[in-house]
Design an enzyme around this catalytic site. Structure first.
Site, PDB file in Angstrom:
ATOM      1  N   ASP A  10     -25.652  21.641 -19.172  1.00  0.00           N
ATOM      2  CA  ASP A  10     -26.480  21.181 -18.001  1.00  0.00           C
ATOM      3  C   ASP A  10     -25.565  21.394 -16.857  1.00  0.00           C
ATOM      4  O   ASP A  10     -24.322  21.892 -16.801  1.00  0.00           O
ATOM      5  CB  ASP A  10     -26.597  19.600 -18.307  1.00  0.00           C
ATOM      6  CG  ASP A  10     -27.125  18.925 -17.249  1.00  0.00           C
ATOM      7  OD1 ASP A  10     -27.990  19.339 -16.314  1.00  0.00           O
ATOM      8  OD2 ASP A  10     -26.488  17.999 -16.664  1.00  0.00           O
ATOM      9  N   ILE A  11     -25.865  21.244 -15.849  1.00  0.00           N
ATOM     10  CA  ILE A  11     -25.291  21.568 -14.454  1.00  0.00           C
ATOM     11  C   ILE A  11     -24.721  20.465 -13.789  1.00  0.00           C
ATOM     12  O   ILE A  11     -23.527  19.986 -13.865  1.00  0.00           O
ATOM     13  CB  ILE A  11     -26.114  22.339 -13.527  1.00  0.00           C
ATOM     14  CG1 ILE A  11     -26.326  23.732 -13.968  1.00  0.00           C
ATOM     15  CG2 ILE A  11     -25.268  22.585 -12.152  1.00  0.00           C
ATOM     16  CD1 ILE A  11     -27.056  24.818 -13.232  1.00  0.00           C
ATOM     17  N   ASP A  12     -25.674  19.540 -13.386  1.00  0.00           N
ATOM     18  CA  ASP A  12     -25.200  18.623 -12.384  1.00  0.00           C
ATOM     19  C   ASP A  12     -24.661  17.355 -13.233  1.00  0.00           C
ATOM     20  O   ASP A  12     -25.427  16.894 -14.263  1.00  0.00           O
ATOM     21  CB  ASP A  12     -26.426  18.061 -11.639  1.00  0.00           C
ATOM     22  CG  ASP A  12     -26.798  19.061 -10.706  1.00  0.00           C
ATOM     23  OD1 ASP A  12     -26.188  19.363  -9.701  1.00  0.00           O
ATOM     24  OD2 ASP A  12     -27.926  19.767 -10.773  1.00  0.00           O
ATOM     25  N   GLY A  45     -32.592  21.325 -15.025  1.00  0.00           N
ATOM     26  CA  GLY A  45     -33.731  21.018 -14.256  1.00  0.00           C
ATOM     27  C   GLY A  45     -33.921  22.102 -13.099  1.00  0.00           C
ATOM     28  O   GLY A  45     -34.703  22.230 -12.661  1.00  0.00           O
ATOM     29  N   LYS A 186     -36.092  20.711 -21.868  1.00  0.00           N
ATOM     30  CA  LYS A 186     -35.110  21.617 -22.027  1.00  0.00           C
ATOM     31  C   LYS A 186     -34.888  22.159 -23.673  1.00  0.00           C
ATOM     32  O   LYS A 186     -34.727  23.330 -23.985  1.00  0.00           O
ATOM     33  CB  LYS A 186     -33.703  21.228 -21.823  1.00  0.00           C
ATOM     34  CG  LYS A 186     -33.540  20.808 -20.388  1.00  0.00           C
ATOM     35  CD  LYS A 186     -32.148  20.484 -19.824  1.00  0.00           C
ATOM     36  CE  LYS A 186     -32.084  20.212 -18.449  1.00  0.00           C
ATOM     37  NZ  LYS A 186     -30.578  19.539 -18.197  1.00  0.00           N
ATOM     38  N   ASP A 209     -25.896  15.185 -19.574  1.00  0.00           N
ATOM     39  CA  ASP A 209     -25.558  13.753 -18.892  1.00  0.00           C
ATOM     40  C   ASP A 209     -26.764  12.993 -18.458  1.00  0.00           C
ATOM     41  O   ASP A 209     -26.731  11.696 -18.349  1.00  0.00           O
ATOM     42  CB  ASP A 209     -24.393  13.810 -17.909  1.00  0.00           C
ATOM     43  CG  ASP A 209     -25.164  14.106 -16.645  1.00  0.00           C
ATOM     44  OD1 ASP A 209     -25.166  13.624 -15.509  1.00  0.00           O
ATOM     45  OD2 ASP A 209     -25.649  15.390 -16.350  1.00  0.00           O
ATOM     46  N   ASN A 212     -33.207  13.956 -18.239  1.00  0.00           N
ATOM     47  CA  ASN A 212     -33.916  15.006 -18.856  1.00  0.00           C
ATOM     48  C   ASN A 212     -33.056  15.826 -19.740  1.00  0.00           C
ATOM     49  O   ASN A 212     -33.569  16.896 -20.269  1.00  0.00           O
ATOM     50  CB  ASN A 212     -34.113  15.900 -17.465  1.00  0.00           C
ATOM     51  CG  ASN A 212     -32.882  16.547 -16.851  1.00  0.00           C
ATOM     52  OD1 ASN A 212     -31.621  15.732 -16.981  1.00  0.00           O
ATOM     53  ND2 ASN A 212     -32.806  17.806 -16.193  1.00  0.00           N
TER      54      ASN A 212
END
Length: 261
Positions: A10-12, A45, A186, A209, A212
């Site tokens: 994931d990114i954020d 997302g 995802k 985290d 989603n």
């Protein structure tokens, strides 16, 4: 293949800290994984145009974007799942009545159905990206959209959940929720990639985290929740690492044995 794995990040709040910076330790860890022959991918997302710079910086060409609705493997689109446009048009009519703005998003850009709104400004600015939705209330017409954003306060999305069953609604900000095709996730996007690459379940890893990420972390065999994740996210993961602010990616990769200490 038995010594190689695929790892989805994931990114954020996972790759990026809360100020949207990439820890040096995380960048180094990503390149170590690649040097060891592992496949590194992103599962987010975000829209593709919202993390183009990050992909370039990390030399990553495989990703699941829009929470699984637009999937790219080695630079080629292998799966897309657009929104139902008729239902989206009806939702927009309801949202206008409620004075809730909507942003339409395809793989290249995003457009708002209103010229300006404080909710849009506040939530989009937290992403710290160099793109901002401009005004085009008809952007949804004649094109495939993979996600939209509905801007409303917490709890106000329930009326949309009750009336628009073609969509799933996932909150990502106190003033905004993602609008996704019903059942999209995802996890489903990841499945399209691992089917192509042929990695068995024991060689699949995922780090996340957010809300989603729950389905992804519950279905990937070797799942790792960040220390900064909400408790409901940690509850479904096989492992819990340190927070992103505490070099959680490196710690988690060492914990699952992908990197040595």
């Amino acid at each position: 293949m038995t010594n190689r794995s695929v790892i989805f990040f994931d990114i954020d709040g996972t790759l990026l800290k809360h100020d949207k910076t990439l820890p040096t330790s995380t960048k180094e860890a990503i390149f170590q994984l690649k040097e060891l022959g592992h496949e590194v991918a992103i599962a987010t997302g975000r829209a593709p145009f919202m993390f183009e710079d990050l992909r370039k910086e990390l030399d990553i060409h495989t990703y699941v974007s829009y929470n699984g609705q637009y999937v790219v493997l080695n630079g080629e689109v292998v799966y897309s799942n657009p929104l139902n446009i008729d239902s989206l048009e009806k939702l927009t009519e309801t949202a206008l009545t409620n004075e809730h703005p909507v942003v339409y998003m395809d793989h290249e850009d995003m457009k708002a159905n209103v010229p300006e709104h404080a909710y849009i400004n506040e939530s989009i600015n937290t992403l710290k990206i160099d793109r901002f939705p401009t005004h085009d209330p008809h952007y949804y017409k004649g094109r495939e959209l993979y996600q939209s954003l509905l801007f409303c306060r917490e709890g106000e999305e329930t009326q949309y959940e009750d009336n628009f069953k073609d969509f799933d609604f996932i909150r990502w900000h106190p003033l905004s929720v993602d609008i996704l095709p019903n059942g999209g996730s995802k996890a489903k996007g990841i499945k399209k990639i691992v089917e192509k690459l042929g990695f068995p379940s024991e060689h699949q890893y995922a780090f996340g985290d957010g809300l989603n990420d729950i389905e992804m972390l519950s279905k990937i065999t070797n799942s790792v929740a960040m220390g900064n994740a909400e408790e409901s996210v940690k509850a479904v993961a096989k492992h819990v690492t340190k927070s992103v602010e505490e070099d959680g990616i490196v710690h988690g990769l060492q914990m699952v044995g992908l990197l040595s200490k």
